[in-house]
Motif scaffolding. Structure first.
Motif, short mmCIF file in Angstrom:
data_model
loop_
_atom_site.label_atom_id
_atom_site.label_comp_id
_atom_site.label_asym_id
_atom_site.label_seq_id
_atom_site.Cartn_x
_atom_site.Cartn_y
_atom_site.Cartn_z
N THR A 121 0.85 -1.18 0.00
CA THR A 121 0.00 0.00 0.00
C THR A 121 0.89 1.24 0.00
O THR A 121 1.90 1.27 0.71
N GLU A 122 0.54 2.21 -0.82
CA GLU A 122 1.33 3.45 -0.84
C GLU A 122 0.70 4.49 0.06
O GLU A 122 -0.53 4.62 0.12
N LEU A 123 1.53 5.24 0.76
CA LEU A 123 1.03 6.33 1.60
C LEU A 123 0.46 7.42 0.71
O LEU A 123 1.05 7.75 -0.33
N SER A 124 -0.68 7.96 1.11
CA SER A 124 -1.15 9.16 0.40
C SER A 124 -0.34 10.34 0.92
O SER A 124 0.31 10.25 1.98
N ASP A 125 -0.38 11.46 0.20
CA ASP A 125 0.34 12.66 0.65
C ASP A 125 -0.12 13.05 2.05
O ASP A 125 0.68 13.37 2.93
N GLU A 126 -1.42 12.96 2.22
CA GLU A 126 -2.01 13.36 3.51
C GLU A 126 -1.51 12.44 4.63
O GLU A 126 -1.12 12.89 5.72
N GLN A 127 -1.51 11.14 4.33
CA GLN A 127 -1.05 10.18 5.35
C GLN A 127 0.43 10.38 5.67
O GLN A 127 0.83 10.33 6.83
N ALA A 128 1.21 10.60 4.62
CA ALA A 128 2.66 10.78 4.82
C ALA A 128 2.92 11.98 5.72
O ALA A 128 3.74 11.94 6.64
N LYS A 129 2.17 13.04 5.45
CA LYS A 129 2.32 14.27 6.24
C LYS A 129 1.91 14.00 7.69
O LYS A 129 2.60 14.38 8.65
N TYR A 130 0.80 13.30 7.84
CA TYR A 130 0.28 13.00 9.17
C TYR A 130 1.29 12.18 10.00
O TYR A 130 1.50 12.42 11.18
N MET A 131 1.91 11.21 9.33
CA MET A 131 2.86 10.34 10.02
C MET A 131 4.27 10.94 10.08
O MET A 131 5.15 10.40 10.73
N GLY A 132 4.50 12.01 9.34
CA GLY A 132 5.84 12.60 9.31
C GLY A 132 6.83 11.73 8.56
O GLY A 132 8.00 11.63 8.92
N LEU A 133 6.35 11.06 7.50
CA LEU A 133 7.22 10.14 6.76
C LEU A 133 7.40 10.60 5.33
O LEU A 133 6.53 11.26 4.76
N ASN A 134 8.52 10.18 4.75
CA ASN A 134 8.71 10.33 3.32
C ASN A 134 7.92 9.20 2.65
O ASN A 134 7.95 8.07 3.13
N LYS A 135 7.24 9.48 1.56
CA LYS A 135 6.41 8.46 0.93
C LYS A 135 7.22 7.25 0.46
O LYS A 135 6.70 6.15 0.30
N ASN A 136 8.52 7.48 0.20
CA ASN A 136 9.37 6.38 -0.26
C ASN A 136 10.15 5.71 0.87
O ASN A 136 11.04 4.90 0.64
N GLY A 137 9.85 6.04 2.09
CA GLY A 137 10.55 5.46 3.21
C GLY A 137 11.74 6.29 3.61
O GLY A 137 12.01 7.32 2.98
N PRO A 138 12.44 5.96 4.66
CA PRO A 138 12.19 4.80 5.52
C PRO A 138 10.89 4.94 6.30
O PRO A 138 10.49 6.04 6.65
N PHE A 139 10.28 3.80 6.56
CA PHE A 139 8.95 3.80 7.18
C PHE A 139 8.99 3.61 8.70
O PHE A 139 7.97 3.72 9.37
N LYS A 140 10.14 3.24 9.20
CA LYS A 140 10.27 3.03 10.65
C LYS A 140 11.54 3.72 11.13
O LYS A 140 12.49 3.88 10.35
N PRO A 141 11.58 4.07 12.40
CA PRO A 141 12.84 4.62 12.92
C PRO A 141 13.92 3.54 12.94
O PRO A 141 13.60 2.35 12.92
N ASN A 142 15.16 3.97 13.00
CA ASN A 142 16.25 3.01 12.94
C ASN A 142 16.26 2.02 14.10
O ASN A 142 16.74 0.91 13.98
N TYR A 143 15.74 2.43 15.25
CA TYR A 143 15.78 1.55 16.41
C TYR A 143 14.59 0.60 16.45
O TYR A 143 14.37 -0.08 17.44
N TYR A 144 13.83 0.53 15.37
CA TYR A 144 12.55 -0.18 15.41
C TYR A 144 12.67 -1.63 15.83
O TYR A 144 11.91 -2.11 16.65
N ARG A 145 13.67 -2.37 15.30
CA ARG A 145 13.69 -3.81 15.56
C ARG A 145 13.91 -4.16 17.01
O ARG A 145 13.19 -4.91 17.62
N SER A 146 15.00 -3.62 17.57
CA SER A 146 15.29 -3.95 18.95
C SER A 146 16.31 -2.99 19.50
O SER A 146 17.00 -2.31 18.76
N GLY A 147 16.44 -3.01 20.83
CA GLY A 147 17.37 -2.11 21.49
C GLY A 147 18.80 -2.31 21.06
O GLY A 147 19.58 -1.38 21.06
N SER A 148 19.14 -3.54 20.65
CA SER A 148 20.53 -3.82 20.36
C SER A 148 21.05 -2.97 19.21
O SER A 148 22.24 -2.80 19.05
#
Ligand SMILES: NC(=O)c1ccc[n+]([C@@H]2O[C@H](COP(=O)([O-])OP(=O)(O)OC[C@H]3O[C@@H](n4cnc5c(N)ncnc54)[C@H](O)[C@@H]3O)[C@@H](O)[C@H]2O)c1
Length: 509
Positions: A466-493
């Motif tokens: 699914t592609e982010l709409s412009d509105e959704q991208a703005k709402y989430m503070g994301l670039n539409k092409n990613g990255p979609f998660k913060p770098n620490y997303y997987r684990s603390g390590s």
């Protein structure tokens, strides 16, 4: 001279290197002996995988490849493989691997016109398998000259080595390192040792290296040590900790290979068996999911309350090992810790209990304590020992406490495809990065590239993102092409590791 080291390689120079290697190889006099060992991967390579066996060696020839004069169909003699005549068979093995490594093939197609590795000279030291061959040939398709050496004679698929030698190019690394008075091609190199060895022995060569891509746990550890000591004089990419690789190696791969390893060695039926899994991290979660699905009654040991709570939520009982050890049919360790199963636990196990390790190294089960005079060891199959107590009780120890899946089963090509794609992208990034982007430090692959590795594998499943709409991208503070998660997303390590750059290399969306 620019090279990308450790994964730094020119075409396949498969080593049975020095005299000790030859002796080691010759210790196993029968074909059957060697074949079973070709499935077994040494501890130096516990974090990467061979899809194992070389089934094709029908030759009884014990002559070391070093003592044989061989020539490929192009007239080149610049290689060292067991038998160049196996090339055709090896080519078929590579073609089979390609079918489940479509991400690399797609990378070849997407980047072929631009040749992002044009002029790069890459030296590498890995298991030589059909899957590695797909990676090497991808790097060549992208413009690199590669030279490779095997890190483990037992995991080497000789026919694949022959196929690579058949298509191989000239031996520039041999020339380069021999010019330095080197014996690069006369050493057995473990993967993590290659960097260290070049660093120690050929500091001037090391300085010319553009960068290092390291995939093994131990190798990454060494790189961080070098960096901490201020001795790392080139940038290095730690691909071991990339999110996609970790998920596939630890969770999904172990979810499948725990069953494979246990079945192959013991023919066990899982339904109704009492199993305790020590450690409910990624590997433990994978193992438990698979065992539960086959009807085993699984309980967990944990030291971390968060993982323990997760186990409870997933429907597993969290216990202390000493509380349940007498009832268990199977004990599996996946903690990365030491002496999780002690001699005391082993003494209390019931007759026929199977003990194995899926975690790092061979430290989790105190196997050394079983080498005592009152206990008898009986080898019943390759990688299967019965330890017999004076009262006749038997405990079944698999792979002498080394990693079960790497020692006794195979790793799916798809998992290796993830790793190989990650490595290829890391090499492209290091090679194409503008001056100054990378300092003399250890870097993680950026999240965006991790996401790209995953996206290259999605077409296998006809998965539609699914592609982010412009509105959704703005709402989430994301670039539409990613990255979609913060770098620490997987684990603390991962938080402590340095995370950098978004590549502007054009294969990225
Ligand atoms: N077999 C394989 O194919 C394979 C693949 C990837 C990683 N590994 C290895 O497996 C090990 C685990 O990897 P992971 O990704 O699951 O790590 P992880 O850190 O996610 O999980 C390990 C878990 O063990 C727990 N633990 C530590 N000491 C313990 C103890 N004494 N008793 C009970 N629990 C304890 C930790 O709290 C943690 O939750 C590592 O050593 C890793 O190198 C193996």
């Amino acid at each position: 001279m620019i090279s990308v080291l450790n994964f730094v390689f020119s075409f396949p120079q498969i080593q049975f290197a020095n005299a000790e290697d030859k002796q080691e190889f010759s210790k196993f006099p029968t074909k059957a002996g060697r074949r079973s060992l070709s499935r077994s991967i040494s501890q130096s390579s516990t974090d990467s995988y061979s899809s194992a066996a070389s089934y094709t060696d029908s030759s009884d020839d014990e002559t070391s490849p070093r003592d044989k004069a061989q020539v490929n169909s192009h007239g080149s003699t610049d290689f060292c493989v067991k038998n160049i005549k196996q090339a055709e068979f090896g080519r078929r093995e590579i073609e089979i691997a390609e079918q489940d490594m479509s991400a690399l093939i797609s990378l070849r197609k997407r980047a072929q016109g631009e040749k992002p590795l044009a002029g790069a000279k890459i030296v590498g030291c890995t298991h030589i398998t059909a899957q590695t061959a797909v990676l090497i040939e991808t790097l060549v398709a992208l413009g690199a000259q590669c030279r490779w050496t095997a890190c483990n004679i037992y995991s080497t698929q000789n026919e694949v080595a022959a196929a690579l030698a058949e298509t191989g190019e000239t031996g520039w690394v041999a020339t380069l390192l021999k010019e330095q008075g080197g014996d690069f091609l006369n050493k057995e190199l473990t993967r993590d040792y290659l960097t260290h060895w070049v660093y120690k022995k050929y500091p001037s060569v090391f300085k010319k290296v553009r960068g290092i891509v390291e995939e093994s746990v131990t190798g990454v550890h060494r790189l961080y040590q070098l960096s901490k000591a201020g001795k790392l004089c080139v940038p290095a990419m730690n691909v071991n900790d990339s999110v996609t690789k970790q998920k596939f190696d630890n969770l999904y791969c172990c979810r499948e290979s725990i069953l494979d390893g246990l079945k192959r060695t013991t023919d066990i039926m899982f339904g109704g068996k009492q199993v305790v899994v020590c450690g409910y991290g990624e590997v433990g979660k994978g193992c438990c999911t698979a065992l539960k699905a086959l009807g085993a009654i699984v309980c967990i040991t944990e030291i971390d309350p968060i993982c323990a709570l997760q186990a409870c939520m997933d429907g597993f009982r969290v216990v202390k090992l000493s509380e349940v050890i007498r009832q268990m049919d199977v004990v599996i360790t996946c903690t990365g810790n030491k002496n999780v199963v002690s001699r005391e636990h082993l003494d209390r196990m019931k007759n026929g209990c199977i003990v194995c390790n899926m975690g790092h190294s061979n430290t989790e089960i105190d196997v050394a304590s079983l080498r005592s005079p009152e206990l008898t060891w009986e080898r019943v199959r390759s990688q299967v020992d019965h330890i017999i107590w004076p009262d006749g009780k038997r405990v079944v120890v698999l792979a002498e406490g080394r990693l079960l899946n790497l020692s006794c089963s195979t790793v799916p090509t798809f998992v290796l495809s993830i790793t190989a794609t990650t490595q290829a992208l890391a090499l492209i990034e290091l090679y194409n990065a503008p001056e100054g982007r990378y300092k003399q430090d250890v870097y993680l692959l950026p999240k965006k590239m991790d996401e790209y590795v995953a996206s290259l594998h999605l077409p296998n499943f006809d998965a539609h993102l699914t592609e982010l709409s412009d509105e959704q991208a703005k709402y989430m503070g994301l670039n539409k092409n990613g990255p979609f998660k913060p770098n620490y997303y997987r684990s603390g390590s991962l938080i402590s590791c340095r995370l950098l750059f978004i590549s502007n290399y054009s294969v990225l969306p």
